[in-house]
Scaffold this motif. Structure first.
Motif: not given
Length: 192
Positions: A167-187
């Motif tokens: 799902p979008p943002k891993g299922g947490n629509p309240a998650l800021p875009d910057a946090d999602v991008k930081a997770a991608v960078d970590y992965i």
């Protein structure tokens, strides 16, 4: 004197129950009356619907009928998604996907932004550690390098908008875009 041609009433002939011809006529007339009664009753019952023009009824329009019989959900399958790997024996304490629908917020760093690891641990880990529904696992260099060929922006877009079972943002629509991008960078960093 008695008249020679006088007719005497016979009690037996006058009784319909004992005369077979009269009994047969009575049964035939009764059966015909029953059939006619059933036909009239059926026409009366159907008449309320049969005489009305259903094609003029708004509830019977093509759009209304399609809306009433439409499925409640549709399944969309991404033809570009990789085939899921054969299922391995899952540990008994595996987190189900439904339980991760609205995960807890990620741990924040000193600057207030979530760390990539914190976001991964709180949201992404449920699927990407176990490879749920074909999700590439953390540390799988081949799977992540193949996805990175489309560019990091494409990976960000996939994580933000969702793809396949994700799902979008891993299922947490309240998650800021910057946090999602930081997770991608970590992965990506953990999968080199």
């Amino acid at each position: 004197m008695a008249e020679p041609h006088a007719h005497h009433h016979d009690v037996i002939q006058d009784n319909i129950e004992t005369h077979p011809v009269q009994l047969a006529i009575g049964v035939a007339v009764g059966a015909i009356a029953l059939v006619v009664g059933i036909i009239l009753l059926a026409q009366f019952a159907v008449g309320a619907y049969g005489t009305r023009e259903l094609k003029d009824d708004p509830s019977m329009s093509d759009a209304s009928v399609r809306k009433r019989i439409a499925p409640v959900a549709n399944v969309a399958v991404d033809p570009n998604a990789p085939a899921p790997a054969p299922a391995a024996a899952a540990p008994a304490a595996a987190t189900p996907v439904a339980a991760a629908a609205i995960p807890a917020p990620a741990a924040k760093g000193a600057d207030g932004a979530a760390s990539g690891k914190g976001t991964y641990d709180s949201i992404c880990k449920a699927c990407h550690d176990a490879g749920v529904a074909g999700a590439p696992k953390l540390g799988d260099k081949a799977a992540w390098s193949a996805r990175l060929k489309g560019g990091k922006d494409a990976l960000y877009a996939t994580a933000l908008k969702g793809k396949g079972a994700m799902p979008p943002k891993g299922g947490n629509p309240a998650l800021p875009d910057a946090d999602v991008k930081a997770a991608v960078d970590y992965i990506l960093a953990a999968s080199r």
